[in-house]
Design a protein around this motif. Structure first.
Motif, PDB file in Angstrom:
ATOM      1  N   TYR A 202      51.882  28.120 -29.092  1.00  0.00           N
ATOM      2  CA  TYR A 202      51.819  26.687 -28.796  1.00  0.00           C
ATOM      3  C   TYR A 202      50.594  26.361 -27.937  1.00  0.00           C
ATOM      4  CZ  TYR A 202      56.587  26.038 -30.544  1.00  0.00           C
ATOM      5  OH  TYR A 202      57.707  25.990 -31.340  1.00  0.00           O
ATOM      6  N   THR A 203      50.066  25.167 -28.128  1.00  0.00           N
ATOM      7  CA  THR A 203      48.915  24.699 -27.358  1.00  0.00           C
ATOM      8  C   THR A 203      49.365  23.611 -26.393  1.00  0.00           C
ATOM      9  OG1 THR A 203      48.371  22.966 -28.960  1.00  0.00           O
ATOM     10  CG2 THR A 203      47.435  25.161 -29.335  1.00  0.00           C
ATOM     11  N   SER A 204      48.440  23.136 -25.574  1.00  0.00           N
ATOM     12  CA  SER A 204      48.762  22.060 -24.628  1.00  0.00           C
ATOM     13  C   SER A 204      49.213  20.808 -25.363  1.00  0.00           C
ATOM     14  CB  SER A 204      47.534  21.741 -23.765  1.00  0.00           C
ATOM     15  OG  SER A 204      47.132  22.874 -23.039  1.00  0.00           O
ATOM     16  N   GLU A 205      48.672  20.599 -26.562  1.00  0.00           N
ATOM     17  CA  GLU A 205      48.993  19.381 -27.305  1.00  0.00           C
ATOM     18  C   GLU A 205      50.427  19.375 -27.830  1.00  0.00           C
ATOM     19  OE1 GLU A 205      46.193  21.129 -27.702  1.00  0.00           O
ATOM     20  OE2 GLU A 205      44.943  19.686 -26.605  1.00  0.00           O
ATOM     21  N   ALA A 207      52.934  21.678 -26.748  1.00  0.00           N
ATOM     22  CA  ALA A 207      53.826  22.486 -25.915  1.00  0.00           C
ATOM     23  C   ALA A 207      55.175  21.810 -25.708  1.00  0.00           C
ATOM     24  CB  ALA A 207      53.171  22.766 -24.563  1.00  0.00           C
ATOM     25  N   SER A 208      55.176  20.469 -25.666  1.00  0.00           N
ATOM     26  CA  SER A 208      56.430  19.750 -25.428  1.00  0.00           C
ATOM     27  C   SER A 208      57.422  19.962 -26.570  1.00  0.00           C
ATOM     28  CB  SER A 208      56.148  18.253 -25.263  1.00  0.00           C
ATOM     29  OG  SER A 208      55.541  17.721 -26.436  1.00  0.00           O
ATOM     30  N   LYS A 237      52.360  27.921 -21.835  1.00  0.00           N
ATOM     31  CA  LYS A 237      52.296  26.456 -21.788  1.00  0.00           C
ATOM     32  C   LYS A 237      53.662  25.791 -21.982  1.00  0.00           C
ATOM     33  CE  LYS A 237      47.440  26.049 -23.212  1.00  0.00           C
ATOM     34  NZ  LYS A 237      47.150  27.484 -23.243  1.00  0.00           N
ATOM     35  N   ARG A 240      55.497  26.074 -18.735  1.00  0.00           N
ATOM     36  CA  ARG A 240      54.924  25.185 -17.698  1.00  0.00           C
ATOM     37  C   ARG A 240      55.363  23.743 -17.919  1.00  0.00           C
ATOM     38  NH1 ARG A 240      48.952  27.219 -18.470  1.00  0.00           N
ATOM     39  NH2 ARG A 240      48.480  25.048 -17.952  1.00  0.00           N
ATOM     40  N   PHE A 241      55.635  23.405 -19.179  1.00  0.00           N
ATOM     41  CA  PHE A 241      56.083  22.047 -19.496  1.00  0.00           C
ATOM     42  C   PHE A 241      57.458  21.759 -18.887  1.00  0.00           C
ATOM     43  CE2 PHE A 241      57.978  18.774 -22.244  1.00  0.00           C
ATOM     44  CZ  PHE A 241      56.955  17.829 -22.266  1.00  0.00           C
TER      45      PHE A 241
END
Length: 391
Positions: A202-205, A207-208, A237, A240-241
């Protein structure tokens, strides 16, 4: 470990000769007697006399004490002895050897260190390969082999994929219940690692979107009795979310806090912990070990009283706890029961951040300087020798 005396060496050589005789088709009776004498020498409660009931009763007695060899330092010797037992087991008709094989496999799972675990894994695999493809016992042996492989993080050595697994048992398929039990074990072993790999994609975009996966990954890591280094999860990530949520707070406790912090969390969120399916007693056990690791980072010497207070143990629980810690190999230490102290030589860090990298850098620089000093000293010695030769 003390150097073996002549009697021990003689027993070892006798066992080697007897195993060689077994391979040539000779009677296993001689090997059984050698094993009895060998384990008696190690302090096991077994007589040296062969059983009047025959080789099966001999094996029953030998297998009952065979884990005594785990105290030996010579891994080749241990493997030779255990393989000798396998060579005896396969000579008995499987229908009469089932309980013996199961008891032997249980003993293999008692290997308490990585090196012993690797020995047990090789011996267990030999036992598995020695059984006829049509034997129903192959399933039970394989199940124990996976358990041993889990302890030494070598499941990939005995399991590739489900298709190969089914092919492996094609001649004698396990029942649905047995296969479910085996797959459940494999899932428990592999789930945490697979989940970490999944979260890493997963990426920052997006991650949710990994919220549920992240929660399952944290829960799997917390409930796994063999997973103690949890710091890498915080860098993922999707994890961290979850910052600010209870699941992330609980993970943070296991990553860097001590036992009192967990007890406070449990006191305030008891129902939440149970709703996750986590066992409080198992959590306590893991947190005590993690707390001890953290204490060991800054203390090369600890009294039993300190361990008792910091880990909230009864006085009579301290020694057993320290023994359990040493078995994990996460901390290397020596226990002095007379002085009631623990002397720590090294410990694995719970977290590895900037401070640990700096410490490692300083250690490597010191090592390089010491090597340079040694090299310079050797050059001076060489020059002096050359001058003396010329004179």
């Amino acid at each position: 470990m003390e150097k073996p005396d002549s009697a021990t060496v003689a027993l070892e050589m006798a066992i080697v000769r007897s195993v060689a005789n077994m391979e040539r088709g000779n009677s296993p009776t001689a090997l059984a007697q050698e094993f009895r004498a060998y384990f008696k020498r190690l302090g096991a409660e077994i007589s040296e006399e062969k059983s009047p009931k025959g080789i099966e009763d001999d094996l029953h007695k030998i297998i009952g004490v065979c884990d005594a060899c785990f105290k030996e330092a010579n891994e080749n010797e241990i493997e030779s002895v255990l393989n000798g037992i396998v060579s005896m087991l396969v000579l008995i008709p499987v229908e009469r050897a089932e309980n013996l094989i199961l008891a032997f496999c249980e003993k293999l799972t008692k290997a308490s260190s990585y090196k012993l675990g690797m020995v047990a894994l090789r011996v267990g695999w030999l036992m598995f390969q020695s059984l006829d493809d049509h034997s129903s016992m192959r399933y039970h042996v394989y199940y124990h082999v996976v358990q041993v492989a889990r302890q030494v993080d070598q499941v990939h050595a005995v399991f590739k994929d489900v298709d190969q697994l089914r092919q492996q048992f094609a001649a004698c398929p396990p029942s649905n219940e047995q296969m479910q039990k085996l797959l459940r074990l494999l899932h428990d072993v592999l789930a945490a690692k697979v989940m970490v790999e999944l979260l890493g994609t997963y990426t920052s975009e997006n991650a949710s979107q990994a919220r549920e996966d992240a929660q399952r990954c944290i829960m799997a890591a917390l409930e796994d009795p063999t997973t103690f280094l949890l710091d890498p999860l915080l860098a993922l990530k999707p994890v961290r979310f979850l910052e600010g949520e209870l699941i992330h707070d609980l993970l943070s406790v296991f990553v860097s806090e001590k036992l009192p912090a967990y007890l406070d969390f449990y006191k305030n969120h008891k129902e939440y912990v149970h709703s996750l399916g986590l066992n409080h007693e198992q959590n306590m056990k893991k947190m005590r070990l993690l707390t001890f690791m953290q204490l060991a980072e800054g203390n090369s010497e600890m009294s039993f009283e300190t361990v008792q207070q910091e880990l909230q143990l009864r006085e009579d629980e301290v020694e057993d706890f320290i023994i359990d810690v040493l078995k994990t190999k996460l901390v290397r230490a020596r226990m002095d029961q007379v002085a009631r102290k623990v002397y720590v030589s090294s410990t694995m860090h719970r977290t590895f951040g900037r401070a640990q990298w700096q410490q490692l850098r300083d250690l490597l620089l010191s090592w390089r300087n010491n090597l340079q000093g040694t090299q310079d000293a050797m050059k001076n010695v060489a020059m002096r020798i050359e001058l003396m030769t010329q004179q």
